[in-house]
Scaffold this active site. Structure first.
Site: not given
Ligand code: PLP
Length: 402
Positions: A191, A219, A250
């Site tokens: 990330s 991602h 996302k």
């Molecule tokens: C954003 C993210 C999460 C958390 O997800 P949310 O739905 O925003 O709580 C978990 N793992 C990774 C790698 C992330 O980038």
């Protein structure tokens, strides 16, 4: 600053953070938590009355505001209202939740899926439910905070291997005592750095050492693989992940998290994971939006090609201008600045030229590796990306990054 007179550790901690934030604010260097007041088409947003190009979005396929997804959410509100009757196990399960879980299972080539109200909660719940005292979790050094927190919460032996170094992972697997349960967990795309995990070797090692494999595809869904199904599709290695975790916040423009996998695994989590049993269900609008979004991804494959073409343009263009973008090959593009101060300074220049882009500084990344964490999506047009790179280049030269 003297909101309390006591001088205990808690007060000092709060004060230190407040001092840092206030110092940034006073120097016009604070750009976090800015309110967006409007979406202006694909990759533009209105912030503090100014239209800006959005270079900090996780909406990789540009699906926020998609008419089909909006319509699905609205229809769900008309049909079910805005909340549920509580937790899923008791009265909170709607037909929409079941449909969404079937959609996810199919999309991820799995038997079944379970959803939670955030990706963060998913990692906490799943790792801490499956693993316990005496077990071993092996986690990449750059894994997301929610994975780290889930590992700590589990009480299992927590071992971190060097980032994306499979020899180090193997070494640590060899150190686990015989007959002990092992989980290997990693982000598919990291990330903060945007690089892709060495998935084939990781799968091979998990098989060799009889370890469970969990991948966080926050991602990579919608970004990797010809049809956006993620890391398994990207490498042509289906059925190699035991615990296929992802978020609905996302690429999927909703909120929530999921795990897809074998039926027995999902049934176990449904009856053992506390974030499922003791926390309310996803709201109807968000469940419906997520369900529709998976279908849009399959119906509009051009979006996947476009986000990857945009990422190439952005990475190659920044490199040509002399920036260090680490090992990224994806839509997450770190633009290294060095010190935190330089990262804040280039952010200010970018923001003043209507680029919505944000810095990541220590302790989120190691000291000296402060960066802009820029992203591109399928909604960007090539000329918008060129403009962004020109602004960054000019600012980079002024600040001494280039
Ligand atoms: C954003 C993210 C999460 C958390 O997800 P949310 O739905 O925003 O709580 C978990 N793992 C990774 C790698 C992330 O980038």
């Amino acid at each position: 600053m003297d909101f309390r007179n006591t001088d205990d550790a808690v007060t000092r901690r709060i004060r230190a953070m407040n001092d840092r934030v206030n110092m940034l604010r006073e120097n016009d260097l604070y750009f976090y938590n800015q309110p967006i007041s409007e979406l202006r088409g694909g990759a533009r947003v209105l912030v503090n009355g100014r239209e800006m190009g959005m270079f900090a979005s996780y909406s990789y396929l540009g699906l926020i505001g998609h008419p089909r997804i909006n319509a699905a959410a609205k229809a769900a509100v008309d049909r079910y209202g805005t909340g549920t009757h509580g937790v899923r196990t008791l009265a909170g399960t709607l037909k929409l939740h079941t449909e969404l879980e079937e959609t996810i299972a199919e999309f991820k080539h799995a038997e079944a899926a379970i959803t939670y109200t955030s990706g963060y909660a998913t990692n906490l719940a799943v790792i801490s439910t499956l693993m316990g005292r005496g077990d071993y979790v092996l986690s990449d050094k750059l894994n997301h905070a929610s994975i780290v927190d889930g590992c700590l919460m589990s009480g299992a032996e927590f071992r971190r291997f060097r980032h994306n170094e499979m020899d180090d992972l193997e070494h640590r697997l060899q150190q686990v005592p015989n007959g002990v349960a092992k989980l290997v967990v990693a982000d598919a795309i990291f990330s903060m750095d945007g690089d892709v995990i060495d998935f084939p070797r990781m799968v091979e090692l998990c098989r060799k050492y009889n370890a469970w494999l969990m991948m966080d595809e926050a991602h990579s869904v919608g970004v990797l693989g010809k049809t956006g199904r993620g890391i398994e599709e990207h490498f042509g290695l289906w059925d190699s992940i035991d615990i296929k975790m992802g978020t609905l916040s996302k690429t999927i423009p909703s909120v929530g998290g999921y795990v897809a996998g074998k039926k027995e695994l999902v049934q176990y989590l449904r009856h053992a994971s506390r974030a499922y049993i003791f926390s309310a269900a996803l709201p109807p609008a968000q469940a419906a939006a997520a369900n529709e979004a998976f279908k849009v991804i399959l119906d509009e494959p051009w979006r996947i090609e476009k986000v990857n073409a945009n990422a190439d343009q952005f990475i190659q263009g920044l490199k040509k201008r002399g920036f260090d973008t680490l090992l990224t090959t994806t839509a997450i593009v770190p633009v290294l600045c060095g010190s935190d101060e330089r990262a804040f300074a280039i952010t200010r220049e970018c923001q003043h030229h209507d680029l919505f882009v944000l810095p990541v500084v220590s302790p989120a990344v190691p000291e000296g590796l402060a960066r802009l964490r820029a992203t591109v999506t399928a909604a960007h047009e090539p000329q918008e990306i060129e403009y962004a790179m020109d602004v960054m280049e000019k600012a980079g030269k002024e600040i001494g990054i280039l």
